[in-house]
Design an enzyme around this catalytic site. Structure first.
Site, mmCIF file in Angstrom:
data_model
loop_
_atom_site.group_PDB
_atom_site.id
_atom_site.type_symbol
_atom_site.label_atom_id
_atom_site.label_comp_id
_atom_site.label_asym_id
_atom_site.label_seq_id
_atom_site.Cartn_x
_atom_site.Cartn_y
_atom_site.Cartn_z
ATOM 1 N N CYS A 92 3.193 8.239 1.822
ATOM 2 C CA CYS A 92 3.598 7.224 2.799
ATOM 3 C C CYS A 92 3.825 5.928 2.032
ATOM 4 O O CYS A 92 2.906 5.425 1.370
ATOM 5 C CB CYS A 92 2.516 7.045 3.854
ATOM 6 S SG CYS A 92 2.920 5.803 5.105
ATOM 7 N N CYS B 82 -2.094 2.031 7.469
ATOM 8 C CA CYS B 82 -1.402 1.027 6.664
ATOM 9 C C CYS B 82 -1.830 -0.394 7.024
ATOM 10 O O CYS B 82 -2.074 -0.719 8.173
ATOM 11 C CB CYS B 82 0.110 1.182 6.806
ATOM 12 S SG CYS B 82 0.747 0.936 8.459
ATOM 13 N N CYS C 160 5.141 -7.530 7.851
ATOM 14 C CA CYS C 160 6.069 -7.051 8.876
ATOM 15 C C CYS C 160 6.251 -8.136 9.922
ATOM 16 O O CYS C 160 5.304 -8.836 10.269
ATOM 17 C CB CYS C 160 5.520 -5.775 9.514
ATOM 18 S SG CYS C 160 6.621 -5.028 10.740
ATOM 19 N N GLU D 157 0.822 -1.200 0.000
ATOM 20 C CA GLU D 157 0.000 0.000 0.000
ATOM 21 C C GLU D 157 0.861 1.257 0.000
ATOM 22 O O GLU D 157 1.961 1.276 0.553
ATOM 23 C CB GLU D 157 -0.886 0.049 1.250
ATOM 24 C CG GLU D 157 -1.895 -1.063 1.352
ATOM 25 C CD GLU D 157 -2.620 -1.048 2.680
ATOM 26 O OE1 GLU D 157 -3.363 -2.015 2.934
ATOM 27 O OE2 GLU D 157 -2.447 -0.097 3.474
ATOM 28 N N CYS E 15 -1.166 -2.947 15.272
ATOM 29 C CA CYS E 15 -0.913 -2.615 13.871
ATOM 30 C C CYS E 15 -1.466 -3.684 12.925
ATOM 31 O O CYS E 15 -1.209 -4.881 13.106
ATOM 32 C CB CYS E 15 0.592 -2.450 13.659
ATOM 33 S SG CYS E 15 1.051 -2.046 11.967
ATOM 34 N N CYS F 38 3.874 -5.669 16.389
ATOM 35 C CA CYS F 38 3.213 -4.670 17.242
ATOM 36 C C CYS F 38 1.721 -4.977 17.314
ATOM 37 O O CYS F 38 1.064 -5.182 16.300
ATOM 38 C CB CYS F 38 3.450 -3.266 16.695
ATOM 39 S SG CYS F 38 5.199 -2.797 16.669
#
Length: 348
Positions: free
Chosen positions: A112, A339, A119, A99, A126, A123
């Site tokens: 961005c 995101c 990832c 994205e 997220c 976290c």
């Protein structure tokens, strides 16, 4: 940075001007041709060698045989009705998705960008980490997000934030190469003072980044004021705790002279009290920094949330303590511009 694709071709967008000159000389061509090719790629943003009309057909054929231009395809676009924010879902050449979000500010347009497919940092609040990590993006794939978005939107992009899907410092070499290319005077010539790189706190890489003195703004995803509460939402804290992180940040400022931005995602009942504000003051007291308070976007897989009213209350706590703090402007709220959300919905 010489990177080969699955067919053994060199990723030409990842080459700096000097590296491209070397490759062109190896083809038996004149050095000035490299400048023409670099301009076609990084100023005119062509998608194929056939578009390089001031280069001979013979050289274009040689380029086709030896190099590749990484592809990026628009899959979906969401446009905000309130603030001109546009969110793009792109498909990479291997079928993975990332994205990019184009945001409008008074000083111009900022994008961005993503730096990884997924990832691995984990976290808790997220959306990017839920589907897991698949691979790093090459520097050319990061670049192509800017070039393609500028072409599709018709809007000149003045700055970039590396805060999309992925942890930038976990993809260190590709990110640094991207920064060197995007700021290159022969190319887009973007000032790195208009670029922010976010990290959840990979301490050794912060020291490495400091030595490079790139002029970027370093944004630290802090989100808590003590090790116990930070480890609950950010597993990276178990490897590099708050004390190590703050020490690295102070060294970064000492080496570069660049003020650090601390990102503080406000979570209802977790880190939003007056006591938390006082702990944050004690942690950062005497530090030249800025605190960016972020109301957490609610995602269906998690129970973390906050609102702007709480964010402004927390800002007031900090300002009463003499700290420089702002509440991040909410952009693209009507299109879920945080995101990871669009990619997750598309791939489920």
């Amino acid at each position: 940075m010489v990177i080969f694709d699955e067919n053994g071709k060199i990723d030409i967008l990842a080459l700096l001007p000097g590296e491209l000159e070397e490759q062109i000389l190896l083809l038996g061509e004149k050095k000035f041709r490299a400048g023409q090719i670099f301009s076609w790629l990084h100023v005119k943003h062509v998608d194929s060698f056939s578009e390089m009309t001031d280069i001979s057909a013979q050289l274009r054929s040689k380029l086709e045989d030896s190099f590749c231009i990484k592809s990026l395809f628009e899959v979906k676009r969401l446009e905000s009705c309130t603030d001109n924010t546009v969110k793009y879902l792109y498909e990479l050449s291997d079928g993975n998705h990332i994205e990019s979000v184009l945001m409008e500010y008074e000083h111009g347009n900022t994008i961005c960008v993503s730096t990884q497919v997924g990832c691995k940092m984990g976290c808790r609040f997220c959306a990017s980490t839920i589907a897991g990590y698949k691979r790093d993006l090459t520097s050319s794939e990061i670049l192509r997000q800017i070039y393609m978005t500028q072409k599709l939107s018709g809007r000149k992009i003045n700055g970039a934030v590396l805060m999309g899907i992925g942890e930038p410092l976990d993809n260190f070499d590709n990110v640094v190469n991207f920064l060197n290319i995007i700021s290159c005077s022969q190319g887009m010539n973007m000032s790195l003072r208009h670029v922010s790189v976010s990290t959840c706190g990979i301490v050794p890489r912060i020291y490495e980044l400091a030595k490079l003195k790139l002029g970027i703004t370093l944004s630290i995803s802090l989100h808590s004021t003590n090790n116990k509460s930070r480890s609950e939402i950010m597993p990276i804290n178990d490897k590099y705790d708050i004390n190590e992180l703050i020490k690295a940040c102070k060294e970064y400022f000492k080496t570069t002279g660049r003020r650090i931005s601390f990102e503080y995602a406000l979570i209802d009942g977790h880190n939003d009290s007056r006591k938390d504000a006082l702990e944050l003051y004690e942690l950062l007291k005497g530090f030249v920094c800025h605190i960016n308070i972020i109301p957490v976007n609610k995602i269906k897989e998690r129970d973390y949330h906050s609102d702007r009213k709480a964010a402004y209350r927390f800002q007031k706590y900090l300002e009463e303590l003499g700290m420089n703090a702002t509440v991040r402007r909410t952009l693209g709220a009507d299109i879920d511009a945080a995101c990871g959300q669009l990619r997750r919905e598309y791939e489920i």
